[in-house]
Design an enzyme around this catalytic site. Structure first.
Site, mmCIF file in Angstrom:
data_model
loop_
_atom_site.group_PDB
_atom_site.id
_atom_site.type_symbol
_atom_site.label_atom_id
_atom_site.label_comp_id
_atom_site.label_asym_id
_atom_site.label_seq_id
_atom_site.Cartn_x
_atom_site.Cartn_y
_atom_site.Cartn_z
ATOM 1 N N LYS A 121 0.838 -1.006 -0.145
ATOM 2 C CA LYS A 121 -0.017 0.145 0.149
ATOM 3 C C LYS A 121 0.875 1.329 0.060
ATOM 4 O O LYS A 121 1.975 1.285 0.567
ATOM 5 C CB LYS A 121 -0.859 0.008 1.213
ATOM 6 C CG LYS A 121 -1.965 -1.048 1.194
ATOM 7 C CD LYS A 121 -2.963 -0.780 2.603
ATOM 8 C CE LYS A 121 -3.957 -1.776 2.541
ATOM 9 N NZ LYS A 121 -4.959 -1.701 1.550
ATOM 10 N N ARG A 140 -10.369 -11.513 2.810
ATOM 11 C CA ARG A 140 -11.220 -12.659 2.271
ATOM 12 C C ARG A 140 -10.690 -14.040 2.304
ATOM 13 O O ARG A 140 -11.439 -15.296 2.709
ATOM 14 C CB ARG A 140 -11.637 -12.446 0.799
ATOM 15 C CG ARG A 140 -10.785 -12.170 -0.160
ATOM 16 C CD ARG A 140 -10.974 -11.585 -1.314
ATOM 17 N NE ARG A 140 -11.168 -10.035 -1.233
ATOM 18 C CZ ARG A 140 -11.421 -9.398 -2.101
ATOM 19 N NH1 ARG A 140 -11.688 -9.774 -3.627
ATOM 20 N NH2 ARG A 140 -11.614 -7.943 -1.922
HETATM 21 N N1 BES Z 1 -7.962 -3.630 4.738
HETATM 22 C C1 BES Z 1 -8.275 -3.232 3.327
HETATM 23 C C2 BES Z 1 -9.647 -2.484 3.174
HETATM 24 C C3 BES Z 1 -9.602 -1.222 3.749
HETATM 25 C C4 BES Z 1 -9.124 -0.096 3.241
HETATM 26 C C5 BES Z 1 -10.246 -1.125 4.983
HETATM 27 C C6 BES Z 1 -9.217 1.135 3.674
HETATM 28 C C7 BES Z 1 -10.346 -0.030 5.621
HETATM 29 C C8 BES Z 1 -9.998 1.248 4.922
HETATM 30 C C9 BES Z 1 -8.358 -4.670 2.599
HETATM 31 O O1 BES Z 1 -7.650 -5.633 2.745
HETATM 32 C C10 BES Z 1 -7.846 -4.155 1.032
HETATM 33 O O2 BES Z 1 -6.601 -3.793 1.127
HETATM 34 N N2 BES Z 1 -8.594 -4.490 -0.048
HETATM 35 C C11 BES Z 1 -8.316 -4.167 -1.176
HETATM 36 C C12 BES Z 1 -8.965 -4.944 -2.041
HETATM 37 C C13 BES Z 1 -8.609 -5.042 -3.434
HETATM 38 C C14 BES Z 1 -7.102 -5.255 -3.776
HETATM 39 C C15 BES Z 1 -9.588 -5.807 -4.220
HETATM 40 C C16 BES Z 1 -8.968 -2.680 -1.334
HETATM 41 O O3 BES Z 1 -10.067 -2.433 -0.948
HETATM 42 O O4 BES Z 1 -8.435 -2.033 -2.280
HETATM 43 ZN ZN ZN Z 2 -5.525 -5.654 2.212
#
Ligand code: BES
Ligand code: ZN
Ligand code: ZN
Length: 491
Positions: A266, A340
């Site tokens: 990230k 997931r």
């Molecule tokens: N933990 C994150 C989701 C999240 C983002 C929670 C911001 C709280 C605040 C999750 O694991 C994630 O990174 N999801 C990705 C999924 C994508 C790669 C399909 C996302 O939402 O960008």
């Molecule tokens: Zn994530």
């Protein structure tokens, strides 16, 4: 830990700050005090109204005035909602508590029409009094409210029961907030479990799977996500089985103690908020403890898959294929879609361990798309059973948490197909929250009523404090899950 807050009926007298309410139809209109302070004379009331008028109080929500009366007592006056609005009352009481940082005791003398209003004020006052000071180094920390006393102004039949229930519920919301606020190098999967065990009532059983057990027993999701970290993954199972029960629920919460995104790293900006990626796990733990302490006649299993999603030579690579507990294979195209994967293992296991569940509910900070769709204060509900969804939404509304129903459109399912595995862990980008829900659905038996709560937005408050919501960990979903168990137990 900042667990306990003592709630009681009565008045601390002139030695503690006094909270009262007021209403005012519009700016400049006459102010009405909504106070049950036993000690007020007509003269004092008139004096207060003048003081409020002089401070240009207009009565809008979240408005508050602090006034010191001639005897030197702090009076906190909060604007109350115009019409019947329990969440508005809860928020107003929370606003008052938040300003009382520095005081150990306060009397809430907001007059209540009925038991529901009283409950809202008690909850809001107790929830708003939270501060997280555990990691402050200074010895001159301001005091936080430790005792709150209430005078509803009329006889509320179940006042003592409300006080007792709120004390139990709020203690768990506070525990969950603490867990979320702790820094991730401290709150590792192992530490999460030891803190939970310290807080566990004797009627809840805990069992834990270690990294070695997870690997050998086929929990490919939790293992794949946790293998890049020096802090090994775990699966925590809590179980509450009262003797007289007809209903059975299982809760499953996402417990990523820190989400770097793994090899799909990230961006640095905002990554710090990913210490809150275990909010779902904390919420299901808080809820089962509250339910057990309330001795509700319903059997609950809570599952918390715990892992840290890190970058290292042992981290899962994009294109790796893993096997979820139960045998389905998943191509990990994006290691940042890790929630997931750990939930899939836990959902399969939860349905295997407890037969004839009346429902299974997973709770997760699962997608950024959830926040894009519903903003920072409203969570999403998806699922395979409309009745269960309706019942949950009603319980959440009563509990004072904002959830909104979202669909699981079948046409998006094909986007999760993989040429090399049973499933890919990401699909179509548009509607990413729904795609994540469809992924999870693959791991729940079709005839088992299931709900998926995506709480990515509301679980962590990066903005200003508001109402009874502090900055940082919110403790979101504890109240809805607990109240849902209450209505399911009696329904
Ligand atoms: N933990 C994150 C989701 C999240 C983002 C929670 C911001 C709280 C605040 C999750 O694991 C994630 O990174 N999801 C990705 C999924 C994508 C790669 C399909 C996302 O939402 O960008
Ligand atoms: Zn994530
Ligand atoms: Zn995550």
């Amino acid at each position: 830990m900042t667990l306990s807050i003592k709630l009681s009926m009565g008045d601390f007298g002139k030695t503690a700050p006094l909270v009262i309410g007021y209403r005012c139809l519009r700016e400049g209109a006459p102010i009405t005090l909504i106070s049950s302070a036993a000690s007020f004379t007509k003269k004092e009331e008139a004096w207060l109204i003048t003081a409020l008028n002089n401070s240009r109080a207009s009565g809008k929500s979240d408005e508050l005035r602090t006034i010191t009366n001639p005897e030197g007592q702090l009076i906190v006056a909060v604007a109350l909602p115009q019409k019947s609005d329990l969440e508005g009352l809860r928020r107003a009481a929370g606003v008052a508590s938040r300003t009382l940082l520095g005081y150990k005791r306060a009397t809430f003398a907001i007059a209540c029409k009925d038991g529901n209003e009283f409950t809202a004020i008690v909850e809001g006052a107790a929830l708003g009094a939270y501060h997280f000071h555990q990691f402050k180094g200074s010895h001159e920390l301001p005091a936080s409210l430790e005792q709150i006393s209430f005078t509803p102004g009329r006889v509320i039949k179940s006042a003592q029961a409300t006080i007792k229930r709120s004390e139990i519920l709020v203690a768990q919301v506070r525990f969950v907030r603490d867990l979320i606020n702790m820094p991730p190098s401290f709150l590792t999967p192992e530490r999460f479990i030891s803190l939970v065990k310290e807080n566990l009532p004797s009627n809840v059983r805990a069992s834990v799977k270690t990294h070695t057990q997870l690997k050998s027993e086929g929990y490919g999701g939790i293992t794949a996500v946790g293998q890049g970290s020096a802090n090994p993954p775990r699966l925590l199972h809590l179980s509450y089985k009262p003797t007289k029960t007809k209903k059975k629920l299982a809760f499953v919460g996402k417990g990523i103690t820190f989400d770097t995104g793994g090899l799909a790293l990230k961006p640095a900006q905002g990554m710090e908020a990913m210490k809150s990626d275990m909010s779902g796990a904390a919420a299901v733990v808080g809820a089962i403890i509250a339910i057990a302490r309330l001795k509700l006649p319903i059997s609950i299993d809570a599952w918390a898959p715990l892992a840290e999603n890190m970058v290292s030579e042992s981290a899962t690579r994009p294109s790796d294929i893993i096997t979820i507990y139960g045998g389905k294979t998943v191509e990990v195209l994006n290691p940042d879609a890790e929630g997931r994967l750990i939930l899939a293992d836990a959902l399969v296991r939860a349905a295997e361990v407890t037969k004839d569940l009346d429902g299974i509910i997973d709770v997760a900070t699962l997608t950024g798309a959830q926040i894009v769709a519903l903003g920072k204060r409203t969570a999403a509900v998806m699922g395979n059973n409309e009745q269960l969804q309706e019942r949950f939404l009603n319980a959440a509304r009563t509990a004072g948490e904002s959830f909104w129903p979202m669909p699981l459109p079948d046409e998006l399912r094909a986007s999760l197909d993989s040429p090399v595995a049973d499933l890919a862990n990401i699909g179509e980008r548009m509607g990413g929250m729904l795609v994540a829900g469809l992924f999870l659905r693959e791991f729940v038996p079709a005839d088992l009523p299931w709900l998926h709560l995506d709480i990515a937005g509301p679980s962590f408050n990066e903005d200003q404090a508001h109402g009874y919501t502090p900055v940082g960990g919110v403790g979101f979903a504890v109240r809805s899950l607990t109240h849902f168990a209450e209505v399911t137990a009696t329904g």
